[in-house]
Design a protein around this motif. Structure first.
Motif, mmCIF file in Angstrom:
data_model
loop_
_atom_site.group_PDB
_atom_site.id
_atom_site.type_symbol
_atom_site.label_atom_id
_atom_site.label_comp_id
_atom_site.label_asym_id
_atom_site.label_seq_id
_atom_site.Cartn_x
_atom_site.Cartn_y
_atom_site.Cartn_z
ATOM 1 N N GLY A 134 0.737 -1.209 -0.093
ATOM 2 C CA GLY A 134 0.107 0.099 -0.120
ATOM 3 C C GLY A 134 0.784 1.256 -0.131
ATOM 4 O O GLY A 134 0.182 2.310 -0.101
ATOM 5 N N GLU A 135 2.104 1.073 0.294
ATOM 6 C CA GLU A 135 2.871 2.143 0.240
ATOM 7 C C GLU A 135 4.025 2.395 -0.931
ATOM 8 O O GLU A 135 3.719 1.434 -1.934
ATOM 9 C CB GLU A 135 3.960 2.274 1.551
ATOM 10 N N ASN A 136 4.799 3.909 -0.867
ATOM 11 C CA ASN A 136 5.541 3.578 -2.179
ATOM 12 C C ASN A 136 6.814 3.726 -1.564
ATOM 13 O O ASN A 136 7.566 4.894 -1.609
ATOM 14 C CB ASN A 136 4.925 4.643 -2.949
ATOM 15 N N ARG A 137 7.633 2.663 -1.219
ATOM 16 C CA ARG A 137 8.700 2.811 -0.316
ATOM 17 C C ARG A 137 10.008 2.716 -1.535
ATOM 18 O O ARG A 137 9.912 1.486 -1.801
ATOM 19 C CB ARG A 137 8.797 1.743 0.558
ATOM 20 N N TYR A 138 10.582 3.552 -1.844
ATOM 21 C CA TYR A 138 11.655 3.351 -2.594
ATOM 22 C C TYR A 138 12.925 4.276 -2.646
ATOM 23 O O TYR A 138 14.161 3.966 -3.001
ATOM 24 C CB TYR A 138 11.216 3.925 -4.176
ATOM 25 N N ILE A 141 18.713 5.728 1.609
ATOM 26 C CA ILE A 141 19.744 6.911 2.083
ATOM 27 C C ILE A 141 21.203 6.169 2.119
ATOM 28 O O ILE A 141 21.523 5.271 2.463
ATOM 29 C CB ILE A 141 19.259 7.190 3.836
ATOM 30 N N SER A 142 22.229 7.173 1.783
ATOM 31 C CA SER A 142 23.621 6.870 2.057
ATOM 32 C C SER A 142 24.158 7.789 2.362
ATOM 33 O O SER A 142 23.601 8.860 3.068
ATOM 34 C CB SER A 142 23.903 6.601 0.401
ATOM 35 N N ARG A 143 25.588 8.096 2.560
ATOM 36 C CA ARG A 143 26.325 9.159 3.149
ATOM 37 C C ARG A 143 27.206 9.977 2.087
ATOM 38 O O ARG A 143 27.827 9.294 1.232
ATOM 39 C CB ARG A 143 27.230 8.296 4.203
ATOM 40 N N TYR A 144 27.282 11.055 2.348
ATOM 41 C CA TYR A 144 28.502 11.955 1.824
ATOM 42 C C TYR A 144 29.825 11.194 1.992
ATOM 43 O O TYR A 144 30.020 10.482 3.230
ATOM 44 C CB TYR A 144 28.327 13.221 2.230
ATOM 45 N N GLY A 173 15.495 9.599 -5.999
ATOM 46 C CA GLY A 173 15.149 8.790 -4.587
ATOM 47 C C GLY A 173 16.303 8.448 -3.853
ATOM 48 O O GLY A 173 16.211 7.486 -3.116
ATOM 49 N N PHE A 174 17.435 9.350 -3.992
ATOM 50 C CA PHE A 174 18.604 8.907 -3.133
ATOM 51 C C PHE A 174 18.753 10.071 -2.256
ATOM 52 O O PHE A 174 18.921 11.373 -2.828
ATOM 53 C CB PHE A 174 19.970 8.611 -3.978
ATOM 54 N N LEU A 175 19.107 9.860 -1.000
ATOM 55 C CA LEU A 175 19.276 11.060 0.094
ATOM 56 C C LEU A 175 20.589 10.858 0.602
ATOM 57 O O LEU A 175 20.886 9.516 0.880
ATOM 58 C CB LEU A 175 18.087 10.955 0.795
ATOM 59 N N THR A 213 8.003 6.344 2.481
ATOM 60 C CA THR A 213 8.558 6.267 1.499
ATOM 61 C C THR A 213 10.192 5.900 1.160
ATOM 62 O O THR A 213 10.774 5.984 0.296
ATOM 63 C CB THR A 213 8.728 7.985 1.161
ATOM 64 N N VAL A 214 10.776 5.466 2.484
ATOM 65 C CA VAL A 214 12.055 4.938 2.271
ATOM 66 C C VAL A 214 12.157 3.516 2.498
ATOM 67 O O VAL A 214 11.404 2.943 3.374
ATOM 68 C CB VAL A 214 12.835 5.652 3.807
ATOM 69 N N ILE A 215 13.107 2.904 1.933
ATOM 70 C CA ILE A 215 13.338 1.283 1.992
ATOM 71 C C ILE A 215 14.546 1.013 2.254
ATOM 72 O O ILE A 215 14.668 0.021 2.781
ATOM 73 C CB ILE A 215 13.009 0.753 0.632
ATOM 74 N N GLY A 216 15.546 1.735 2.367
ATOM 75 C CA GLY A 216 16.854 1.282 2.848
ATOM 76 C C GLY A 216 18.033 2.274 3.103
ATOM 77 O O GLY A 216 17.892 3.582 2.603
ATOM 78 N N VAL A 217 19.243 1.670 3.747
ATOM 79 C CA VAL A 217 20.169 2.577 4.144
ATOM 80 C C VAL A 217 21.365 1.856 3.349
ATOM 81 O O VAL A 217 21.513 0.710 3.600
ATOM 82 C CB VAL A 217 20.569 2.942 5.413
ATOM 83 N N ILE A 218 22.185 2.438 2.628
ATOM 84 C CA ILE A 218 23.289 1.845 2.073
ATOM 85 C C ILE A 218 24.674 2.328 2.499
ATOM 86 O O ILE A 218 24.615 3.608 2.848
ATOM 87 C CB ILE A 218 23.384 1.668 0.572
ATOM 88 N N ALA A 219 25.397 1.774 3.163
ATOM 89 C CA ALA A 219 26.987 2.225 3.532
ATOM 90 C C ALA A 219 27.984 1.227 3.645
ATOM 91 O O ALA A 219 27.910 0.042 3.785
ATOM 92 C CB ALA A 219 26.389 2.265 5.198
ATOM 93 N N GLU A 220 29.118 1.730 3.449
ATOM 94 C CA GLU A 220 30.394 0.988 3.677
ATOM 95 C C GLU A 220 30.477 0.728 5.226
ATOM 96 O O GLU A 220 30.598 2.085 5.700
ATOM 97 C CB GLU A 220 31.508 1.831 3.024
ATOM 98 N N PRO A 221 30.975 -0.212 5.534
ATOM 99 C CA PRO A 221 31.210 -0.114 7.268
ATOM 100 C C PRO A 221 32.385 0.615 7.718
ATOM 101 O O PRO A 221 32.296 1.559 8.620
ATOM 102 C CB PRO A 221 31.659 -1.791 7.402
ATOM 103 N N ILE A 222 33.442 0.700 6.757
ATOM 104 C CA ILE A 222 34.440 1.782 6.693
ATOM 105 C C ILE A 222 34.447 2.296 5.457
ATOM 106 O O ILE A 222 34.722 1.549 4.353
ATOM 107 C CB ILE A 222 35.758 1.075 7.057
ATOM 108 N N ILE A 223 34.300 3.651 5.386
ATOM 109 C CA ILE A 223 34.312 4.510 3.794
ATOM 110 C C ILE A 223 35.573 4.177 3.644
ATOM 111 O O ILE A 223 36.701 4.393 4.297
ATOM 112 C CB ILE A 223 33.874 5.834 4.121
ATOM 113 N N GLY A 224 35.798 3.773 1.883
ATOM 114 C CA GLY A 224 37.210 3.669 1.567
ATOM 115 C C GLY A 224 37.785 4.675 0.957
ATOM 116 O O GLY A 224 38.494 5.402 1.294
ATOM 117 N N GLY A 225 37.262 4.698 -0.220
ATOM 118 C CA GLY A 225 37.808 5.880 -1.248
ATOM 119 C C GLY A 225 37.703 7.113 -0.862
ATOM 120 O O GLY A 225 38.114 8.055 -1.155
ATOM 121 N N GLY A 226 36.497 7.519 0.155
ATOM 122 C CA GLY A 226 36.146 8.620 0.597
ATOM 123 C C GLY A 226 36.962 8.916 1.696
ATOM 124 O O GLY A 226 36.638 10.033 2.555
#
Ligand SMILES: Cc1ncc(COP(=O)(O)O)c(C=O)c1O
Length: 426
Positions: A134-138, A141-144, A173-175, A213-226
């Motif tokens: 019934g929702e529109n979750r897409y 969220i990731s990190r700078y 749809g990416f925050l 409206t939100v479905i997930g969070v994506i993250a590197e456990p340790i940010i590498g190239g950043g």
């Protein structure tokens, strides 16, 4: 001989992240062979590959077992699409499930880290539609500062303007939230008293956007190239909790951190956090052949089960996904990693290297030294503590190469304008 290669290359090859107009000034190396951690160029000069190629040759160069496994598989069955079973893919999937934490046990194979993240993003969106009809979750969220790949979805999750700006607008749809970059806290806080406010920011984004409206969070456990950003210990468990509270999928991108690099087989083990989806590549074959994977938990996989007329199957296909030869390389690679317990080597050698690098802190140009296992960075700064200019960073990398040491660099700057930062930095 080398001169000819250079000439031909100059005429015909377009290299990544490289300004070809500067080719005379910064000639590219011609690497012809390698063994262990040593690269050999066309003039026979040896280099210590302190970057592990692109953070990926986890078992080192010249492993005969992988070469033999690849040769044998090419003779036996070089290719068949993964719409049917092939033995190396099945065996590797079983072995991955056995060494991954918790119930991450359904493996979708592809060819690279970007594709693994692309897959995770698509699984998450399809999961959202099927699990919350019934929702529109897409939204994701990731990190700078995070890096998730060069394809459009993975790039949209990436939080590095330098990689994104030429190709925008990206996928909707990416925050992005601020990363747990304690050396230069983007929120201006100090880790001793911040209560991990950067994780709270993710919750605030979820609430502001509307959780439905939100479905997930994506993250590197340790940010590498950043910039090799190791989070405070509370950070990843807090992300897990937020995802659980709002019914979101936690996607951990272990493309760099997987397969022993940080002192554990997978970095999420440092904090005892199990994601719903984990993405793998690089150390999955130690770069001997291209292979990526997105591994789902039982609950995520089960959300795709249904009568055929429900059309719940994951609607993505990839010609070379589950390539039997790449998977054969993956099996031989994993066997080496496990037989030699290479994550323990990362922990031991990494701790030694970090302690030696710590002694550089008294140099004015060294702002921070940080890392986990054999994933370590030295952050250079100007005398006033602000970011070092790109040209100087390049010079340092070039001088190390002259001393036969190859290192990587991360340079996030888009502007020389200085931002003031909080008092705990010098
Ligand atoms: C954390 C992370 N995720 C994804 C990728 C993309 O992997 P690939 O270059 O294999 O597409 C990279 C590449 O460096 C990475 O560092």
């Amino acid at each position: 001989m080398t001169i000819d290669y250079r000439k031909t290359d100059k005429a015909h090859v377009w290299h990544p992240l490289f300004q070809h107009q500067r080719l005379e000034e910064t000639p590219l190396a011609v690497f012809e062979s390698a063994h262990g951690t040593t690269l050999v160029d066309a003039e026979g000069r040896e280099y210590l590959d302190a970057y592990s190629a692109l953070w990926n040759v986890n078992v080192g160069y010249g492993r005969q077992e992988i070469a033999d496994a690849v040769y044998a598989q090419i003779q036996k069955l070089p290719y068949y699409p993964h719409s049917q079973i092939n033995v190396p893919a099945t065996v590797l999937a079983e072995q991955l499930a056995a060494c991954l934490p918790g119930d991450l046990n359904h493996v979708y194979f592809c060819n690279s880290g970007s594709e693994a993240n692309e897959t995770a993003i698509k699984i998450a969106r399809q999961y959202g539609r099927q699990t919350y009809p019934g929702e529109n979750r897409y939204k994701i969220i990731s990190r700078y500062r995070g890096y998730h790949g060069f394809t459009y979805g993975a790039l949209s999750a990436t939080g590095q303007a330098r990689r994104r700006k030429a190709f925008e607008p990206l996928v909707p749809g990416f925050l992005h939230a601020h990363p747990p970059y304690c050396y230069r806290c983007p929120l201006g806080l100090d880790v001793s008293s911040c209560s991990i406010a950067c994780a709270d920011e993710i919750e605030r984004i979820i609430q502001s956007e509307g959780p439905e409206t939100v479905i997930g969070v994506i993250a590197e456990p340790i940010i590498g190239g950043g910039g090799v950003i190791v989070p405070p210990d509370e950070y990843l468990p807090k992300l897990r909790q937020i995802c659980d509270d709002y019914g979101l999928l936690l996607i951990l991108d272990e493309v760099i951190t997987g397969f022993g690099r940080t002192g554990k087989m997978f970095a999420c083990e440092h904090w005892d956090v199990q994601p719903d989806l984990i993405t793998l590549a690089k150390g999955l074959t130690s770069g001997y052949l291209p292979l990526g994977a997105c591994v789902a938990s039982t609950a995520v996989f089960n959300a795709f089960l249904g009568e055929s007329d429900e059309n719940k199957e994951f609607s993505q296909v990839c010609t070379y996904g589950g390539h039997p030869v790449a998977c054969a390389a993956g099996i031989a690679n994993l066997e080496i990693l496990q037989k030699e317990r290479l994550w323990e080597n990362s922990e031991k050698v990494g701790a030694h290297l970090l302690s030696k690098l710590e002694t550089l802190r008294n140099l004015t140009i060294v702002g921070d030294v940080r890392g986990k296992g054999l994933m370590i960075a030295v952050e250079f700064v100007q005398a006033d503590g602000t970011h070092l200019e790109t040209a100087t960073t390049n010079r340092i990398v070039g001088q190390l190469r002259e001393k036969s040491i190859i290192v990587g660099k991360s340079d996030m700057l888009l502007t020389n304008r200085k931002i003031s930062f909080s008092s705990h930095h010098r």
